[in-house]
Design an enzyme around this catalytic site. Structure first.
Site, PDB file in Angstrom:
ATOM      1  N   THR A  95     -12.121  -5.315  36.332  1.00 24.98           N
ATOM      2  CA  THR A  95     -11.201  -5.912  37.307  1.00 24.98           C
ATOM      3  C   THR A  95     -10.365  -7.023  36.697  1.00 24.98           C
ATOM      4  O   THR A  95      -9.182  -7.183  37.018  1.00 24.98           O
ATOM      5  CB  THR A  95     -11.995  -6.451  38.512  1.00 24.98           C
ATOM      6  N   ASP A 142     -19.537  -4.113  37.817  1.00 23.98           N
ATOM      7  CA  ASP A 142     -20.495  -3.163  38.384  1.00 23.98           C
ATOM      8  C   ASP A 142     -21.743  -3.009  37.521  1.00 23.98           C
ATOM      9  O   ASP A 142     -22.853  -2.879  38.036  1.00 23.98           O
ATOM     10  CB  ASP A 142     -19.842  -1.798  38.590  1.00 23.98           C
TER      11      ASP A 142
END
Length: 356
Positions: A33, A110
């Site tokens: 991200t 993640d």
């Protein structure tokens, strides 16, 4: 700033980062991200920013450390593997050998808790490896990537971070890789350490490490080794465990069991687990999220006592994800699994207050 891409060293137009008197920090960008932007307005974000672009967008970063940026790989965190982790370890070690005070890694969040712990298991240097990322990409309101990278660089450059292995720094908090977990899908405060809490924090221009964790002996894993497949099986309400008997035929070389509570399963699981443990290492962890697997509290069929007597190995305070990482790396290193899980560090000593 210097940026390496595919083995080529090229100058960037980001200004003079090599300032006398500043610590040198190696920065490895893996995607995620923090590096993601929409390819066009209104489209979902995807990795596109380089190490140079990420670091160059942060005002004042060049006043904190000399940054050596490396675009090591650009992948989503779900695609990362232990082979990637070993490649990263070797690149980080080379940077330290070249004089880096510490190493920063940015990636998707993640799998960050897993890659951080894997690095912690195989990292044999005093210099810290600090992992960071972002929960909000740069196109959103209040993106957190720049602040997280600045805090991570400050931590990597701090003497307080030495001899702590791999650390995770987001939201101005410093966490030990051994204990940290992602606890929320989108909150900027997602990374927490339920068992011990944060080790420290970043405030203004200071890194404050209030607690220290005892390091464990690193596992020596060659970069070109084949990583053995290890299954992660979760005990769930009403599950009769029928998939256990099929695991050896699928090529698995070990199993981590995410059991209920302190290490408990339905009685129907005990004999299949006993048979499985006779063929490969089976590690008993808890799906609870914090706390150690018990060893001598309950004695009913399906209890931790029954499972340990059936040949399962106790994960201590490692959660199932980290226990799986440790089992894979121990098998890859050729270390006896009983030895590897006797020194997980989760119950070998207390978290301590640093001596000033």
């Amino acid at each position: 700033m210097t940026v390496h891409t595919a083995g080529v060293v090229t100058p960037t137009d980001l200004g003079a980062y090599a300032i006398d008197g500043l610590p040198q920090v190696a920065y490895f960008a893996l995607g995620g991200t923090i590096a993601s932007v929409p390819p066009a307005p209104g489209e979902p974000a995807q990795p596109g920013l380089s190490a140079a672009q990420i670091a160059g967008s942060i005002d004042g970063l060049d006043q904190v450390a000399q940054i050596d940026g490396v675009d090591l790989m650009k992948v989503s965190s779900a695609r990362l593997t232990l082979e990637h982790v070993l490649q990263l370890r070797d690149a980080a070690a080379a940077a330290v050998d070249d004089g880096a005070t510490g190493v920063v890694v940015s990636q998707g969040t993640d799998s960050l808790e897993e890659t951080a712990y894997a690095l912690d298991v195989v990292w044999d240097r005093a210099e810290p490896v600090v992992l960071t990322g972002a929960m909000r990409n740069p196109s959103l309101l209040s993106p957190d990537g720049a602040a997280n990278l600045m805090a991570a660089v400050r931590t990597a450059a701090s003497p307080q971070a030495r001899d702590q292995g791999a650390l995770v720094v987001l939201n101005d908090e410093v966490h030990a890789a051994r204990y940290v977990r992602k606890t929320h899908t989108s909150s900027v405060a997602t990374f927490q350490s339920p068992a011990v809490g944060r080790l420290g924090w970043v405030v203004e221009d200071r890194v404050e490490v209030a607690l220290r964790v005892p390091r464990t002996p690193p596992l020596t894993v060659p970069a070109d080794v084949t990583i053995p497949p290890v299954a992660l099986v979760t005990m769930a309400l009403g599950d009769d465990g029928r998939l256990l008997s099929g695991l050896p035929d699928l090529g698995y070389e070990g199993v981590v069991l995410a059991a209920m509570g302190g290490g408990h399963v339905a009685v129907e699981w005990v004999e299949p687990l006993r048979a499985l443990a006779a063929r490969m290492p089976v590690v008993l962890a808890s799906r609870s999220g914090a706390g150690e697997v018990l060893s001598a509290t309950y004695g009913y069929p399906g209890s931790e006592v029954a499972l340990l007597r059936a040949g399962l190995l106790r994960a201590g305070g490692l959660d199932p994800l980290k226990a799986r990482i440790r089992l894979q790396l121990a098998l890859a290193a050729g270390v006896p699994v009983t030895e590897a899980f006797a020194t997980t560090g989760t119950s070998s000593g207390p978290v301590t207050t640093p001596t000033r």
